[in-house]
Design a protein around this motif. Structure first.
Motif, PDB file in Angstrom:
ATOM      1  N   ASN A   1      -4.437   6.298   0.967  1.00 47.47           N
ATOM      2  CA  ASN A   1      -4.918   5.443  -0.121  1.00 47.47           C
ATOM      3  C   ASN A   1      -3.722   4.991  -0.964  1.00 47.47           C
ATOM      4  O   ASN A   1      -3.446   5.544  -2.017  1.00 47.47           O
ATOM      5  N   VAL A   2      -3.026   3.987  -0.468  1.00 48.31           N
ATOM      6  CA  VAL A   2      -1.811   3.532  -1.152  1.00 48.31           C
ATOM      7  C   VAL A   2      -1.947   2.096  -1.662  1.00 48.31           C
ATOM      8  O   VAL A   2      -0.955   1.482  -2.063  1.00 48.31           O
ATOM      9  N   GLY A   3      -3.173   1.581  -1.635  1.00 49.83           N
ATOM     10  CA  GLY A   3      -3.393   0.241  -2.173  1.00 49.83           C
ATOM     11  C   GLY A   3      -2.662  -0.825  -1.381  1.00 49.83           C
ATOM     12  O   GLY A   3      -2.579  -0.754  -0.153  1.00 49.83           O
ATOM     13  N   ASP A   4      -2.104  -1.797  -2.101  1.00 44.17           N
ATOM     14  CA  ASP A   4      -1.407  -2.887  -1.404  1.00 44.17           C
ATOM     15  C   ASP A   4       0.111  -2.706  -1.462  1.00 44.17           C
ATOM     16  O   ASP A   4       0.858  -3.671  -1.322  1.00 44.17           O
ATOM     17  N   ASP A   5       0.553  -1.482  -1.687  1.00 44.57           N
ATOM     18  CA  ASP A   5       1.976  -1.166  -1.704  1.00 44.57           C
ATOM     19  C   ASP A   5       2.546  -1.310  -0.279  1.00 44.57           C
ATOM     20  O   ASP A   5       2.287  -0.470   0.591  1.00 44.57           O
TER      21      ASP A   5
ATOM     22  N   SER B   1      -8.380   2.701  -0.483  1.00 42.82           N
ATOM     23  CA  SER B   1      -7.834   1.659   0.401  1.00 42.82           C
ATOM     24  C   SER B   1      -7.467   2.188   1.790  1.00 42.82           C
ATOM     25  O   SER B   1      -6.857   1.464   2.580  1.00 42.82           O
TER      26      SER B   1
ATOM     27  N   ALA C   1       4.645   1.637   1.109  1.00 35.65           N
ATOM     28  CA  ALA C   1       3.822   2.803   1.442  1.00 35.65           C
ATOM     29  C   ALA C   1       2.956   2.523   2.667  1.00 35.65           C
ATOM     30  O   ALA C   1       2.715   3.414   3.493  1.00 35.65           O
TER      31      ALA C   1
END
Lengths: 317, 223
Positions: free
Chosen positions: A68-72, A102, A75
């Motif tokens: 769960n690192v989003g839109d990074d 995410s 990452a």
């Protein structure tokens, strides 16, 4: 050297090491077999899914928190790298849930970068209280993964299971899904899990199991064997807390007998050597850890005496 | 959903501390140099709050409302919601706080900053939020790029707001509810992540409550 597996009836020997080796010799014919049949020390250990006989490596990959690192972008690339190393090491089962933020999108990103590995065994969940929205959630998850269909769909933490299970069985009947399961974790609602296992033709049940959390040994794991239900184990490291607790202590000498070079491998081998367990799904963000975890799917597996020894040792720490 | 009772608090921590810090890093890089503008805004807020008087209150309320709205949109909705589905609810709560500040503090003129009140705790909280709280991130293992800044991040914005409300002649309890709740939420997440600053926001809330209760007239306390 022959590939090892645990034996249900290990030969009794006064010498632990010999007893262990005796168990290895008794491994032939066990449900736990190296990929390709005959034992080879470095061969990947697989287990059969009871309902079909399809074999899965005993170590998979979870995605709770870690993916769960989003839109990074950085990452996401790191997660894709973890997935690349997982598949390169022979891993197959990748597990996620709509509850994991995410993670689904990150898995989809990784799978696309890897060209959708043919060996992928996709394990997802349905997690929504409104029964009428279960199908839509599954479709949304499928789009995020970018797969044509899921191999396994599980009712996450039994949420609205009375409504979702018939939907999943209908999908399986229609050929839009291969396996159906339920999940729980951290000891939640075990009585309900048992009742559902007893009454419904499940392919999989997912539970928490490790040398400290062994409640499932009493009823759920025996019931899974009796009913021919595969078992996926979550939280084999108690979300890292178990590793943190044991890591400050030296690895015992007997770990070498199992081919283990780390505590993570000892803990994982304990979990996957239970005869009812199909695979464990540790989660990680690090390539070194995924390699280490996949190392636990190779080499000797503890017999019953060694399993008791692991429990006693971990409980003492 | 009757199954909620089966969940533990830790079940709602969906991300790692590393992801949380990276979230702030990406956010700070994205909004730069809004942090500088927010710092100027924070200093102006401190000066106005220190001066007190009837005219300062509505201006301060509007400044704070702008900050709460910014955090709701730019942080919670656009950034935090990518890793936490609860962030949309946090955004809604922050927007509600902005509306309350405008309605109660600016339009109805109920935020009267009292020049004679026991002022130090409120002013300290504002100064702490604007100047010190970003640096506490360093103690928690963050870089300055990963730190939280007044006006653009939720924690220091809530802290400064509570400081301002402590300076009010008759602070509206309604205006305190959301900032205090945020202190609890933020503290809970920090506790689950075991970050070194996990007690900071709960302590801000406790201090605010203690000062607010101590400042109430004796008759009101008895009632």
């Amino acid at each position: 050297m022959r590939m090892a597996s645990r034996s249900d009836s290990p030969a009794i020997s006064p010498h632990p090491r010999r007893r262990f080796l005796g168990a290895l010799a008794a491994a032939a014919g066990s449900a736990l077999l190296p990929e390709g049949g005959l034992a080879q020390n470095a061969t990947l250990v697989t287990r059969a899914i009871p309902s079909t006989g399809e074999r899965l490596p005993v170590v998979g990959l979870g995605s709770w928190i870690t993916f769960n690192v989003g839109d990074d972008r950085v990452a996401r690339d790191a997660c894709a790298d973890v997935m690349r190393n997982f598949f390169a090491a022979g891993g197959r089962i990748l597990d996620s849930s709509p509850m994991y933020g995410s993670s689904q999108a990150v898995i989809g990103y990784g799978l696309a970068r890897l060209g959708m590995p043919a060996t992928l065994f996709s394990a997802e969940k349905v997690w929504i209280a409104a029964a009428s929205r279960g199908t839509a959630q599954v479709e949304e998850s499928r789009t995020r993964w970018g797969v044509s269909r899921f191999d396994l769909l599980q009712v996450h933490n039994l949420l609205a299971w009375q409504d979702h299970l018939p939907m999943l069985f209908a999908m399986k009947q229609a050929g839009r899904l291969r396996y159906v399961g339920i999940t729980t974790s951290e000891g939640r609602r075990h009585r309900d899990v048992e009742q559902i296992m007893a009454r419904h033709p499940l392919d999989f049940v997912q539970v928490t199991y490790n040398p400290v959390d062994r409640e499932v040994e009493a009823r759920i794991l025996p019931l899974a064997r009796e009913r021919g239900i595969g078992v996926i184990v979550n939280r084999p490291f108690r979300q890292g807390a178990l590793i943190d607790a044991v890591a400050r202590h030296p690895l015992p000498a007997w770990a070498a007998d199992l081919g283990c070079t780390s505590w993570a491998q000892v803990l994982l081998k304990f979990v996957v050597s239970h005869p009812a367990v199909t695979c464990a799904i540790p989660a990680t963000t690090r390539v070194a850890h995924v390699r280490e975890n996949m190392g636990a799917a190779r080499g000797a597996m503890p017999d019953e005496a060694m399993r008791r020894r692991i429990v006693a040792h971990v409980e003492r720490l | 959903m009757s199954e909620w009772w089966t969940y533990r608090l830790s079940s709602f921590l969906l991300f790692s501390p590393r992801t949380w810090f990276r979230l702030h890093e990406l956010y700070n890089a994205e909004i730069w140099p809004a942090q500088v503008a927010a710092l100027v805004l924070g200093l102006a807020l401190f000066v106005l709050a220190r001066r007190g008087g009837g005219r300062s209150g509505p201006v301060v309320a509007l400044l704070l409302a702008a900050c709460w709205l910014w955090v709701a949109w730019a942080f919670h909705l656009r950034r935090y919601a990518t890793i936490n589905f609860a962030a949309t609810w946090f955004a809604a709560a922050f927007a509600v706080q902005a509306v309350l500040l405008i309605a109660i503090g600016a339009v109805r003129g109920r935020l009267v900053l009292d020049a004679n009140a026991w002022r130090r705790p409120g002013l300290w909280l504002i100064a702490f939020a604007v100047l010190v709280q970003p640096v506490t991130g360093l103690l928690a293992g963050r870089s300055l790029l990963q730190s939280e800044y007044f006006g653009v991040a939720p924690d220091p914005t809530a802290t400064a707001t509570l400081g301002v409300l402590l300076l009010g002649r008759r602070p509206s309890p309604l205006l305190m509810v959301i900032p205090l709740l945020w202190c609890v939420v933020s503290g809970a997440f920090a506790w689950m992540m075991r970050t070194p600053d996990m007690l900071l926001m709960p302590m801000v809330a406790l201090m605010t409550l203690a000062v607010a209760i101590a400042r109430r007239p004796p008759a009101a306390r008895v009632a």
